[in-house]
Design an enzyme around this catalytic site. Structure first.
Site, PDB file in Angstrom:
ATOM      1  N   ALA A   1       0.862   7.209  -3.194  1.00 35.66           N
ATOM      2  CA  ALA A   1      -0.392   7.001  -3.939  1.00 35.66           C
ATOM      3  C   ALA A   1      -0.913   8.278  -4.608  1.00 35.66           C
ATOM      4  CB  ALA A   1      -1.456   6.426  -3.000  1.00 35.66           C
TER       5      ALA A   1
ATOM      6  N   HIS B   1     -12.609  -3.273   9.330  1.00 34.08           N
ATOM      7  CA  HIS B   1     -13.652  -2.444   8.716  1.00 34.08           C
ATOM      8  C   HIS B   1     -14.204  -3.029   7.422  1.00 34.08           C
ATOM      9  CE1 HIS B   1      -9.771  -1.194   7.143  1.00 34.08           C
ATOM     10  NE2 HIS B   1     -10.372  -0.704   6.076  1.00 34.08           N
TER      11      HIS B   1
ATOM     12  N   PHE C   1      -1.329   5.041   6.379  1.00 35.36           N
ATOM     13  CA  PHE C   1      -2.570   4.512   5.799  1.00 35.36           C
ATOM     14  C   PHE C   1      -2.878   3.137   6.403  1.00 35.36           C
ATOM     15  CE2 PHE C   1      -4.825   2.300   2.279  1.00 35.36           C
ATOM     16  CZ  PHE C   1      -5.954   3.089   2.304  1.00 35.36           C
ATOM     17  N   ASP C   2      -4.141   2.725   6.378  1.00 33.36           N
ATOM     18  CA  ASP C   2      -4.528   1.490   7.097  1.00 33.36           C
ATOM     19  C   ASP C   2      -3.787   0.234   6.624  1.00 33.36           C
ATOM     20  OD1 ASP C   2      -5.997   1.635   4.760  1.00 33.36           O
ATOM     21  OD2 ASP C   2      -7.825   0.813   5.593  1.00 33.36           O
TER      22      ASP C   2
ATOM     23  N   TYR D   1       5.766 -13.044 -20.810  1.00 31.50           N
ATOM     24  CA  TYR D   1       6.029 -13.302 -19.389  1.00 31.50           C
ATOM     25  C   TYR D   1       7.253 -12.518 -18.918  1.00 31.50           C
ATOM     26  CZ  TYR D   1       6.445 -15.880 -15.000  1.00 31.50           C
ATOM     27  OH  TYR D   1       6.501 -16.215 -13.682  1.00 31.50           O
TER      28      TYR D   1
ATOM     29  N   ASP E   1       4.948   7.007   0.777  1.00 31.19           N
ATOM     30  CA  ASP E   1       3.763   6.266   0.368  1.00 31.19           C
ATOM     31  C   ASP E   1       3.116   7.210  -0.645  1.00 31.19           C
ATOM     32  OD1 ASP E   1       1.340   5.117   0.003  1.00 31.19           O
ATOM     33  OD2 ASP E   1       0.884   4.827   2.113  1.00 31.19           O
TER      34      ASP E   1
ATOM     35  N   LYS F   1      -4.698   5.185  -7.645  1.00 30.09           N
ATOM     36  CA  LYS F   1      -5.027   6.571  -7.285  1.00 30.09           C
ATOM     37  C   LYS F   1      -4.542   7.490  -8.411  1.00 30.09           C
ATOM     38  CE  LYS F   1      -5.818   4.297  -3.470  1.00 30.09           C
ATOM     39  NZ  LYS F   1      -4.830   4.134  -2.438  1.00 30.09           N
TER      40      LYS F   1
HETATM   41  C1  LIG Z   1      -4.663   3.045  -1.390  1.00 29.52           C
HETATM   42  C2  LIG Z   1      -3.503   3.328  -0.581  1.00 29.52           C
HETATM   43  C3  LIG Z   1      -2.598   2.328  -0.232  1.00 29.52           C
HETATM   44  C4  LIG Z   1      -2.809   0.878  -0.580  1.00 29.52           C
HETATM   45  O1  LIG Z   1      -2.913   0.678  -1.943  1.00 29.52           O
HETATM   46  P1  LIG Z   1      -3.848  -0.444  -2.618  1.00 29.52           P
HETATM   47  O2  LIG Z   1      -3.597  -0.229  -4.072  1.00 29.52           O
HETATM   48  O3  LIG Z   1      -5.250  -0.171  -2.212  1.00 29.52           O
HETATM   49  O4  LIG Z   1      -3.377  -1.762  -2.145  1.00 29.52           O
HETATM   50  C5  LIG Z   1      -1.494   2.689   0.514  1.00 29.52           C
HETATM   51  N1  LIG Z   1      -1.311   3.946   0.909  1.00 29.52           N
HETATM   52  C6  LIG Z   1      -2.163   4.945   0.590  1.00 29.52           C
HETATM   53  C7  LIG Z   1      -1.897   6.335   1.039  1.00 29.52           C
HETATM   54  C8  LIG Z   1      -3.286   4.671  -0.145  1.00 29.52           C
HETATM   55  O5  LIG Z   1      -4.150   5.643  -0.420  1.00 29.52           O
END
Ligand SMILES: *Cc1c(COP(=O)(O)O)cnc(C)c1O
Length: 458
Positions: A217, A450, A124-125, A72, A215, A258
């Site tokens: 990813a 969506h 991103f969304d 943990y 961000d 990603k």
């Molecule tokens: C996928 C993604 C996110 C969110 O990540 P999750 O792991 O799906 O919660 C944020 N920003 C970008 C650019 C992404 O591609």
């Protein structure tokens, strides 16, 4: 003879997929309210819905799964991961989370308050969702070149410095808790941000006393594009480019699903101890204790390994080449796509593909449904449904681009699969004049609609 390009890996495990018949697919998509998120994956032949968490782990990663330490607190796997993040990104502080949006939730809880504005490049969304959920606003400062799909520009993810400075001048510093650069920029087509732009944005942020976050990813794919498109970096290694990129940021949120090639995982990386302490409280509240943050020990172990593999040049080359191959094949069939092809996906321009269909009938969604019916290929709409309604007026927001995204999972599909997808698209393109009606919404959620929306054929 010059030898053809081949992938730097071979396949050890396979998973069967089934095509289904046209009649079956018609029935399945209707039952799903013409929402591809609602399909069972067993009813999908080639799944290009997302590259998120859908990659194939390596034998080394599976070995790490066995080595995971499930303590943990103070897990060995946590330290393996935090050491990797610190070494790769050069950020001294690190918080694990279960995925990217969780990292956003934790970080934004510490930084964003009502009435704030957060400039960036086509957020991103989930990022936008987490900003708007806090009654703050995301301001898009992406360069105009990004919205012309036919023009070649090597870094369509770049921020427009004039647009950004306008935001910095218009709002007091206290209302701008951070600026976010999404690398690569998912929403505008998996388009990279140049090192030059990162440097310039960072300098502008410093001048106005604004924090800069990534961000991150797809930071490794972004680094690959910097290496291959920005002359100064041609002879610099991917990991050195990555270190360089992050040296300009105050922190980052990361969806490890990603570029870290794992099925689940995320983190926050930070330079500032004060933000780390503040975010730690929310991390414990929302995600879990500081040394696991919603992941199991084995997840963290496989993730640490995935971060190394994901920043390997040979791997990245095979990845980006496969995406470009699909893009080239579509172009060969005259299908309009966002050019150049992005890092993780090919974005088909639905406005140019179906010019006769009114935007009120959801062009990109209509194309996505057609592709599924044609060959069982699942893509995703990046258009009006994703753009949601204006939070004040509740009117549909019609974005500049209506795109069908074909996201390629990492190390999962072969070039034959790409040929199949391109042929499906070509068949639809040849009968595009017969597609004259789209869909209307019959049910939708108040935010991030969506995922659960239901549609009816007009
Ligand atoms: C996928 C993604 C996110 C969110 O990540 P999750 O792991 O799906 O919660 C944020 N920003 C970008 C650019 C992404 O591609």
């Amino acid at each position: 003879m010059e030898l053809p390009y081949t992938e730097p890996y071979k396949i050890k495990t396979t998973e069967s997929i089934r095509q289904g018949t046209c009649a079956e697919r018609e029935k399945w998509i209707k039952e799903s309210g013409y929402n591809l998120f609602k399909l069972r994956s067993d009813h999908v032949f080639i799944d290009l819905l997302t590259d998120s968490g859908t990659g194939a782990m390596s034998d080394e990663q599976w070995a790490e799964i066995m080595k995971g330490d499930e303590s943990y607190a103070g897990s060995r796997s946590y330290f393996k991961l935090s050491d990797t993040v610190k070494e790769l990104l050069g950020m001294p502080y690190f918080l694990p989370t279960h995925q990217g949006r969780a990292a956003e939730n934790v970080l934004f809880s510490a930084l964003i308050k009502e009435g704030d504005v957060i400039p960036g490049n086509s957020h991103f969304d989930t990022t936008k969702g987490h900003i708007e959920f806090r009654k703050a606003a995301a301001i898009d400062c992406t360069i105009d070149e990004a919205f012309d799909t036919s023009g070649f520009y090597p870094f369509k993810g770049n921020l427009d410095l004039k647009k950004l400075e306008k935001v910095f001048k218009k709002y007091p510093k206290e209302k701008i808790p951070l600026c976010i650069i999404t690398i690569t920029c998912n929403t505008s087509g998996g388009q990279p941000v140049s090192m030059k732009n990162i440097k310039e944005v960072s300098a502008l942020c410093k001048k106005y006393g604004i924090r800069l976050f990534f961000d991150a990813a797809r930071f490794a794919e972004n680094a690959f594009f910097i290496k291959t498109r920005e002359e100064e970096y041609m002879n610099v290694g991917i990991r050195d480019i990555v270190r360089g990129m992050f040296s300009y940021a105050d922190g980052a949120t990361m969806s490890c699903k990603k570029d870290a090639i794992v099925n689940i995982g995320g983190f926050i990386a930070l330079r500032d101890k004060e933000i780390f302490d503040k975010a730690s409280v929310f991390n414990i509240m929302f995600e879990g204790y500081l040394t696991y943050g919603g992941m199991s020990g084995r997840d963290m172990a496989a993730l640490a390994q995935g971060l190394w593999e994901g920043t390997d040049f040979q791997y990245l080359e095979s990845r980006i080449r496969q995406v470009a191959y699909l893009g080239d094949k579509l172009k060969y069939y005259n299908i309009p796509i966002q050019e150049p092809t992005g890092g993780h996906a090919v974005f088909v321009d639905a406005k140019r593909f179906l010019p006769k269909l009114p935007k009120q009938q959801f062009q990109a969604q209509t194309l996505a449904v057609e592709l599924y019916k044609e060959g069982g290929v699942r893509g995703v709409e990046i258009g009006t449904l994703l753009a949601d309604r204006n939070p004040q007026t509740r009117e549909n927001r019609y974005p500049k681009l209506e795109l069908l995204r074909l996201a390629i999972p990492r190390r999962v599909y072969t070039y034959n699969h790409m040929d199949y997808v391109a042929a499906c698209m070509a068949n639809i393109y040849n009968r595009r004049n017969e597609i004259t009606t789209g869909y209307k919404i019959i049910k939708e959620a108040p935010i991030m609609r969506h995922f659960t929306i239901e549609l009816e054929k007009l």
